[in-house]
Design a protein around this motif. Structure first.
Motif, short mmCIF file in Angstrom:
data_model
loop_
_atom_site.label_atom_id
_atom_site.label_comp_id
_atom_site.label_asym_id
_atom_site.label_seq_id
_atom_site.Cartn_x
_atom_site.Cartn_y
_atom_site.Cartn_z
N ASN A 55 -43.05 -14.86 -33.93
CA ASN A 55 -41.64 -15.24 -33.73
C ASN A 55 -41.24 -16.45 -34.57
O ASN A 55 -42.05 -17.34 -34.81
N SER A 56 -39.99 -16.46 -34.97
CA SER A 56 -39.45 -17.60 -35.72
C SER A 56 -37.93 -17.52 -35.69
O SER A 56 -37.36 -16.43 -35.78
N THR A 57 -37.29 -18.66 -35.59
CA THR A 57 -35.83 -18.73 -35.79
C THR A 57 -35.55 -19.48 -37.09
O THR A 57 -35.06 -18.91 -38.07
N ARG A 58 -35.92 -20.77 -37.12
CA ARG A 58 -35.58 -21.64 -38.23
C ARG A 58 -36.22 -21.19 -39.55
O ARG A 58 -35.54 -21.04 -40.57
N THR A 59 -37.54 -20.98 -39.54
CA THR A 59 -38.25 -20.75 -40.80
C THR A 59 -37.81 -19.43 -41.43
O THR A 59 -37.60 -19.34 -42.64
N ARG A 60 -37.67 -18.40 -40.61
CA ARG A 60 -37.30 -17.07 -41.14
C ARG A 60 -35.90 -17.10 -41.75
O ARG A 60 -35.68 -16.65 -42.87
N MET A 107 -45.14 -15.45 -45.60
CA MET A 107 -45.79 -14.88 -44.42
C MET A 107 -46.00 -15.88 -43.29
O MET A 107 -46.51 -16.98 -43.50
N ARG A 108 -45.63 -15.46 -42.08
CA ARG A 108 -46.02 -16.18 -40.85
C ARG A 108 -46.94 -15.26 -40.06
O ARG A 108 -46.68 -14.06 -39.90
N HIS A 109 -48.03 -15.84 -39.57
CA HIS A 109 -49.00 -15.03 -38.80
C HIS A 109 -49.65 -15.91 -37.73
O HIS A 109 -49.85 -17.12 -37.96
N GLU A 135 -51.79 -24.45 -40.78
CA GLU A 135 -50.80 -25.23 -41.55
C GLU A 135 -49.40 -24.61 -41.49
O GLU A 135 -49.24 -23.39 -41.28
N HIS A 136 -48.40 -25.44 -41.69
CA HIS A 136 -47.00 -25.02 -41.83
C HIS A 136 -46.44 -25.88 -42.97
O HIS A 136 -45.69 -26.83 -42.76
N PRO A 137 -46.84 -25.55 -44.22
CA PRO A 137 -46.57 -26.48 -45.33
C PRO A 137 -45.10 -26.75 -45.59
O PRO A 137 -44.72 -27.89 -45.91
N THR A 138 -44.23 -25.72 -45.49
CA THR A 138 -42.83 -26.00 -45.81
C THR A 138 -42.18 -26.88 -44.73
O THR A 138 -41.22 -27.61 -45.02
N GLN A 139 -42.71 -26.84 -43.49
CA GLN A 139 -42.19 -27.75 -42.46
C GLN A 139 -42.53 -29.19 -42.82
O GLN A 139 -41.68 -30.08 -42.74
N ALA A 140 -43.77 -29.41 -43.25
CA ALA A 140 -44.17 -30.79 -43.63
C ALA A 140 -43.35 -31.26 -44.84
O ALA A 140 -42.97 -32.43 -44.91
N HIS A 263 -38.06 -33.75 -34.90
CA HIS A 263 -38.74 -32.69 -34.13
C HIS A 263 -38.62 -31.42 -34.97
O HIS A 263 -37.54 -31.11 -35.48
N PRO A 264 -39.72 -30.65 -35.13
CA PRO A 264 -39.63 -29.45 -35.97
C PRO A 264 -38.86 -28.31 -35.31
O PRO A 264 -38.44 -27.38 -36.00
N GLY A 265 -38.67 -28.37 -33.97
CA GLY A 265 -38.06 -27.27 -33.24
C GLY A 265 -39.05 -26.11 -33.12
O GLY A 265 -39.96 -26.00 -33.94
N1 CP Z 1 -40.08 -25.25 -36.96
C1 CP Z 1 -40.32 -23.93 -36.93
O1 CP Z 1 -41.27 -23.42 -37.54
O2 CP Z 1 -39.44 -23.22 -36.15
P1 CP Z 1 -39.47 -21.63 -35.99
O3 CP Z 1 -40.72 -21.28 -35.22
O4 CP Z 1 -38.21 -21.28 -35.23
O5 CP Z 1 -39.50 -21.01 -37.35
#
Ligand code: CP
Length: 311
Positions: A55-60, A107-109, A135-140, A263-265
């Motif tokens: 699942n993802s809201t922001r990143t996708r 890709m998110r997995h 890791e979540h490189p684009t968030q960092a 906060h990354p959310g």
């Molecule tokens: N910050 C972040 O990765 O949020 P999502 O899970 O909604 O993509």
């Protein structure tokens, strides 16, 4: 200038020069995003698949918007509703998609290492949009961009990463990035959520006292409690977590200076962060989300440049 890598698998693999290049390029794209016409033709010949197995809201949405702003062709894949549910392997799924002439894979997995595995087996450029607890490189990168935008630089700034460090890919990517760019870092939270190796591995300060961390820092990056990754309870209750480790207006009012809240959310309101803090003038949470589009445009643009270099 070019990135030193063909993929963005993690901040661990980037040099400080790579990070600066991405952040500087994102500054230019942020300027594009302020224009009435927010679109450039940079990736007109590039096809990108957004492969989201979690699942993802922001990143996708942010990646999809970044791709559209760069004029790329995009395909969105979510595991639910796909043939992954019928048992198709990740590699088979991706090879089938690539046979339709796709150039890049975002890709998110939920499995740590999934993008690294793909990068070893397929020719397309891979962008890690979050893999398990790795890791979540684009968030960092967007966090770094937001700190730089707010405070002018990363070097010498004091950043406290607070909360569920143990299960957080955001924490790990931020630790790599902040240390590479010369920031000072403190990690804070309950002992059960702070990995024992972290002090030596990253040369950071560790404290179980939130007030101490807040008094020390310029920026507090507050992380979500990730209950979905905890097989057994690691603290007594969410209510007690909030009382001991949650960031409240009262706690911030007792500090000697005004700090920046990130906060990354998604936020668990009333758990790690109270609503009146999340929505206050000290919070740059929505600026982080806004900056994510420019940062992801920069990543895709620079990796596409590597692609044509190796063709
Ligand atoms: N910050 C972040 O990765 O949020 P999502 O899970 O909604 O993509």
């Amino acid at each position: 200038m070019q990135l030193s890598t063909r993929h963005l698998l993690g901040i661990k693999d980037l040099s400080p020069q790579d990070i600066s290049l991405i952040l500087d390029t994102a500054t230019q794209f942020k300027e594009v995003l302020q224009r009435p016409i927010k679109k450039v033709p940079s990736l007109r010949d590039v096809t990108i698949v957004n492969l989201f197995y979690e699942n993802s809201t922001r990143t996708r949405i942010s990646f999809e918007l970044a791709e559209k702003r760069l004029s790329a062709d995009t395909i969105n894949f979510t595991a639910s509703g796909s043939s992954a549910a019928k048992g198709e392997t990740l590699l088979d799924t991706v090879n089938n998609i690539l046979s339709m002439k796709v150039d890049m894979v975002v890709m998110r997995h939920s499995a740590s290492g999934a993008p690294q595995f793909l990068a070893r087996h397929i020719p397309a450029a891979i962008v890690n949009a979050g893999d398990g607890i790795n890791e979540h490189p684009t968030q960092a990168l967007l966090d770094a961009f937001s700190i730089r935008e707010k405070l002018g630089t990363l070097s010498g700034k004091k950043v406290a990463i607070i909360g569920d460090i143990m299960h957080s890919r955001v924490a790990l990517s931020n630790l790599y990035l902040l240390k590479k760019m010369g920031a000072e870092v403190t990690v804070a939270g309950p002992p059960t959520l702070l990995p024992k190796y972290i002090k030596e591995a990253f040369d950071v300060n560790v404290t179980y006292n939130i007030q101490e961390a807040l008094n020390w820092c310029d920026v507090a990056n507050v992380l979500r409690i990730q209950l979905e990754r905890q097989n057994q309870p690691l603290f007594s209750s969410l209510r007690e977590y909030n009382l001991a480790y949650g960031i409240s207006k009262k706690l911030l009012a007792g500090l000697q200076k005004e700090i920046v809240i990130m906060h990354p959310g998604p936020i668990n309101r009333g758990v790690e962060l109270d609503s009146d803090v999340a929505d206050s003038g000290q919070s740059i949470i929505l600026q982080q989300v806004e900056n994510g589009v420019a940062v992801r445009m920069a990543v895709l643009y620079l990796l596409a440049g590597k692609r044509s270099e190796s063709a």
